[in-house]
Design a protein around this motif. Sequence first.
Motif, PDB file in Angstrom:
ATOM      1  N   GLU A 157      -2.950  -9.231  -1.506  1.00 12.79           N
ATOM      2  CA  GLU A 157      -1.920  -8.605  -0.668  1.00 12.79           C
ATOM      3  C   GLU A 157      -0.637  -8.482  -1.460  1.00 12.79           C
ATOM      4  O   GLU A 157      -0.222  -9.433  -2.149  1.00 12.79           O
ATOM      5  CB  GLU A 157      -1.656  -9.466   0.565  1.00 12.79           C
ATOM      6  N   TYR A 158      -0.041  -7.288  -1.401  1.00 14.28           N
ATOM      7  CA  TYR A 158       1.238  -7.046  -2.071  1.00 14.28           C
ATOM      8  C   TYR A 158       1.858  -5.836  -1.419  1.00 14.28           C
ATOM      9  O   TYR A 158       1.240  -5.178  -0.557  1.00 14.28           O
ATOM     10  CB  TYR A 158       1.013  -6.847  -3.578  1.00 14.28           C
ATOM     11  N   GLN A 160       2.400  -2.381  -1.115  1.00 19.48           N
ATOM     12  CA  GLN A 160       1.689  -1.211  -1.661  1.00 19.48           C
ATOM     13  C   GLN A 160       2.657  -0.125  -2.137  1.00 19.48           C
ATOM     14  O   GLN A 160       2.299   0.709  -2.966  1.00 19.48           O
ATOM     15  CB  GLN A 160       0.738  -0.654  -0.585  1.00 19.48           C
ATOM     16  N   SER A 169      -3.904  -3.359  -1.762  1.00 19.40           N
ATOM     17  CA  SER A 169      -3.491  -4.445  -0.879  1.00 19.40           C
ATOM     18  C   SER A 169      -4.288  -4.348   0.422  1.00 19.40           C
ATOM     19  O   SER A 169      -4.359  -3.272   1.029  1.00 19.40           O
ATOM     20  CB  SER A 169      -1.985  -4.314  -0.580  1.00 19.40           C
ATOM     21  N   SER A 171      -4.519  -6.280   4.034  1.00 16.43           N
ATOM     22  CA  SER A 171      -3.860  -7.296   4.868  1.00 16.43           C
ATOM     23  C   SER A 171      -4.880  -8.070   5.705  1.00 16.43           C
ATOM     24  O   SER A 171      -6.015  -7.620   5.913  1.00 16.43           O
ATOM     25  CB  SER A 171      -2.865  -6.619   5.808  1.00 16.43           C
ATOM     26  N   LEU A 208       2.420 -11.361  -5.274  1.00 15.46           N
ATOM     27  CA  LEU A 208       0.996 -11.017  -5.204  1.00 15.46           C
ATOM     28  C   LEU A 208       0.262 -12.210  -4.601  1.00 15.46           C
ATOM     29  O   LEU A 208       0.254 -13.297  -5.182  1.00 15.46           O
ATOM     30  CB  LEU A 208       0.463 -10.720  -6.612  1.00 15.46           C
TER      31      LEU A 208
END
Length: 218
Positions: A157-158, A160, A169, A171, A208
Amino acid sequence: MDADFWLTRWHRGETGWHLEEVNRHLSTFWPPLAVPAGTQVLVPLCGKTIDLLWLAGQGYRVLGVELSPLAVDAFFAHNGLTPTVTDDAGLRRHRVDELEILCGDVFALPPAQLAGVGAVYDRAALIALPPELRERYAAHLAALLPAGVPRLLITLEYDQALMAGPPFSVSSAEVQQLFGETHRITALGTFDALPESPGMRQRGLTELTERVYRLDPA
Ligand SMILES: C[S@@+](CC[C@H](N)C(=O)[O-])C[C@H]1O[C@@H](n2cnc3c(N)ncnc32)[C@H](O)[C@@H]1O
């Protein structure tokens, strides 16, 4: 993100996702799933991961699926293995003892291929796909796999907006949306993956997060 994208990545040797060691989340979080030895474990979009060998070493029958013939050949060559290769309904099946890799498009798998699968290990498979393909991937595997197959799923997850995928990513809400109807989802751990991902930092990320889930039959 079509086949050519991935075939080109392999051709150019741009495989930054590949780990030389067994994934630490696999060795930590797989044993508590208590999947019996002898079960066939599906590793979709397997690349040339050494995780296939780790699973085989735990007594599982392992079935990898990978698009790139270069990746498949590299896996066997790198590990000093010589597979038996056969044609199977348009896919190339490579086999060494209880470890098999089907070379071809996961979306082209005939239903019978996955009928014997009893568990799934997904690292860098779901997150390799753009949003519309992720939905298709989840639905496709759900249609082909026997009901109630447990899965270990590792996501990233980051933000985007800071970087284009892959990796994409994904979620927790999306994991819930994709698998919540068929599985009970348990979050097993959350890890800061930035320190070990200098390439992602260079691509603009400042955060990240790696998440590990177990998916059990609902
Ligand atoms: C990010 S890599 C991850 C590889 C592996 N899971 C690992 O952890 O090292 C994604 C892999 O999926 C393969 N791939 C992409 N689309 C595919 C498809 N439709 N069918 C089968 N393999 C595919 C690519 O060639 C690539 O090796």
